[in-house]
Design a protein around this motif. Structure first.
Motif, short mmCIF file in Angstrom:
data_model
loop_
_atom_site.label_atom_id
_atom_site.label_comp_id
_atom_site.label_asym_id
_atom_site.label_seq_id
_atom_site.Cartn_x
_atom_site.Cartn_y
_atom_site.Cartn_z
N ASP A 1 11.05 66.34 60.99
CA ASP A 1 12.45 66.76 60.90
C ASP A 1 13.19 66.00 59.81
N GLN A 2 12.94 64.69 59.68
CA GLN A 2 13.60 63.91 58.63
C GLN A 2 13.13 64.36 57.26
N ASP B 1 19.62 66.48 53.76
CA ASP B 1 20.70 65.50 53.78
C ASP B 1 20.23 64.11 54.20
N TYR B 2 18.95 63.96 54.57
CA TYR B 2 18.44 62.68 55.03
C TYR B 2 18.20 61.74 53.85
N GLU C 1 9.82 63.82 64.79
CA GLU C 1 10.99 63.20 64.15
C GLU C 1 10.75 62.99 62.66
N ASN D 1 14.81 67.62 56.28
CA ASN D 1 16.27 67.59 56.22
C ASN D 1 16.71 67.20 54.81
#
Length: 75
Positions: free
Chosen positions: A37-38, A43-44, A34, A41
């Motif tokens: 992935d963050q 857009d995070y 997680e 990303n």
């Protein structure tokens, strides 16, 4: 034929070992995945992860003349 059998047993051992590690370390691996992935990303925004508001009861102070039940210590 012996080399093929040895190779298949070795491959099966690696697969069983991988599955064992995935099952044993599942919570830790999920948190790590997680986080990755963050991080990947675009857009995070970490500022969006506000867990609790600063004012727990925003309607308490909105009424004029209402007295608060919380004691305030003035030093």
């Amino acid at each position: 034929m012996g080399a093929l059998t040895t190779a298949l047993i070795a491959i099966a051992g690696v697969i069983v070992g991988w599955i064992t590690i995935e099952m044993a370390c599942k919570p830790c691996l999920e948190k790590g995945r997680e986080a990755i992935d963050q991080n990947l990303n675009p857009d995070y925004d970490p500022d969006d992860d506000i867990r609790a508001p600063l004012n727990a009861n925003p309607t308490q102070d909105s009424e004029p003349g209402s007295a608060s039940s919380t004691a305030v210590k003035i030093v």
